[in-house]
Write an enzyme that holds these catalytic residues in place. Structure first.
Site, PDB file in Angstrom:
ATOM      1  N   GLU A 167       4.229   1.944 -12.623  1.00  0.00           N
ATOM      2  CA  GLU A 167       4.178   2.603 -11.314  1.00  0.00           C
ATOM      3  C   GLU A 167       3.087   3.673 -11.288  1.00  0.00           C
ATOM      4  OE1 GLU A 167       8.526   1.770  -9.354  1.00  0.00           O
ATOM      5  OE2 GLU A 167       8.250   3.734 -10.316  1.00  0.00           O
ATOM      6  N   GLU A 273       9.678  -4.988  -9.958  1.00  0.00           N
ATOM      7  CA  GLU A 273      10.954  -4.280  -9.867  1.00  0.00           C
ATOM      8  C   GLU A 273      11.518  -4.398  -8.459  1.00  0.00           C
ATOM      9  OE1 GLU A 273      10.954  -0.178 -11.001  1.00  0.00           O
ATOM     10  OE2 GLU A 273       9.566  -0.481 -12.670  1.00  0.00           O
TER      11      GLU A 273
END
Length: 340
Positions: A167, A273
């Protein structure tokens, strides 16, 4: 096998009619060509704590086998450099990766380049790297990546996909690799990871992963910046955590973003995710089913798959409430989406 045979027959029929199977009609990837997976990095820690997992009949069973029975064919594992409790270090990852191999599941490795969580709000250097200059920092990224992947390879375990950072909405290894401050530095760090991955296995696909897969402006800013600084990647990774009330809008926006990433950079796309509150299992099932369909619809089969983040979390393990198991330790209906 049946799906592949069917797809092949369709392609032959289209060719006979003078149409390209990649042209006038989109040929969608078959179920066994799309990654349907889960990040289960907590599993060894949960098992050590006495947590058990159960199939639909209430029988205690190995987590990997339960997930496989739900249609999952891939596992994602995070790697920390020197975590305080040892979980998610190279040795722990190797144990979990071996179990994925033993169950015939593909593997994604997710390098955080930290001793703990790396995400959009924090990208803290490992303690051992804290005082490195930038040249040494790049070497550390290469060496750590190469070392972990080589340990896997020496056990006959292939990393099909490898994330260089987790991320990384604003880069990694702050402050040196903070993208908003120095995009060139971030690109160079990505390239060190890329080179290390390819040195171990040229077939492994390198992922650059951002959160908020619905945010096209974020993705354009990041990947325009990386491209301008000669960064290399194979796959653009996304996270998506909608609510039960906005998942349809988020999925629609995510599809638009995915399509733009394919056309703008020629990249493949992976949803690395996803998650939704365990209490919203029915809505979560609809969300995942729809998202998988959208991923499969991308042109040139550029959509690679969808991974659920820590679905086996239940009874608020670590205070995390976005799992996909119910309070009795059995998979909720949310995971049925991966069976279609």
């Amino acid at each position: 096998m049946k799906n592949k045979l069917f797809a092949g027959l369709v392609a032959l029929a289209l060719t006979a009619c003078g149409k390209s199977p990649k042209g006038d009609m989109q040929i969608y990837p078959t179920d066994d060509e799309v990654a349907k997976g889960a990040d289960i990095s907590w599993v060894t820690e949960q098992e050590k704590a006495g947590i058990k997992f159960y199939d639909a009949s209430g029988t205690s069973q190995d987590l990997y086998k339960i997930l496989k029975s739900k249609g999952m064919n891939a596992i994602r594992l995070r790697v920390w450099v020197n975590p305080a409790d040892g979980y998610c270090n190279a040795q722990d990852v190797l144990l979990k990766a071996q179990r994925a191999k033993d169950n015939g599941m593909d593997l994604m490795i997710d390098f955080h380049y930290s001793d703990t969580w790396a995400d959009p709000g924090k990208q803290t250097k490992p303690a051992a790297w804290k005082n490195y200059n930038f040249t040494d920092l790049k070497a550390a990224v290469y060496d750590h990546t190469f070392s972990v992947l080589t340990q896997l390879k020496n056990k006959g375990i292939k990393a099909k996909w490898v994330q260089i950072g987790n991320e990384t909405n604003n880069g990694m290894l702050w402050e040196d690799g903070k993208a908003s401050v120095n995009m060139k530095n971030f690109a160079e760090l990505i390239n060190e990871g890329y080179k290390a991955v390819k040195a171990v296995d040229t077939d492994s696909k390198v992922i650059v992963h951002l959160s908020n897969g619905y945010d096209n402006s974020l993705f354009r800013w990041m990947f325009d910046g990386l491209k301008a600084n000669s960064a290399k990647w194979d796959v653009i990774g996304m996270s998506l955590y909608p609510s039960a009330t906005d998942w349809e809008q988020k999925n629609t926006a995510c599809l638009t973003n995915m399509q733009d990433m394919v056309s703008r950079y020629g990249s493949e796309i992976m949803i690395c995710e996803v998650g939704m509150p365990a209490s919203e299992a029915q809505a979560c099932q609809s969300f995942i089913k729809d998202l998988l369909s959208k991923v499969k619809s991308l042109p040139q089969n550029k959509g690679l798959g969808v991974f659920y983040w820590e679905p086996q979390s239940y009874n608020s393990w670590k205070s995390y409430k976005l799992g996909a198991f119910d309070d009795t330790g059995k998979p909720s209906v949310a995971l049925n989406a991966f069976m279609n």
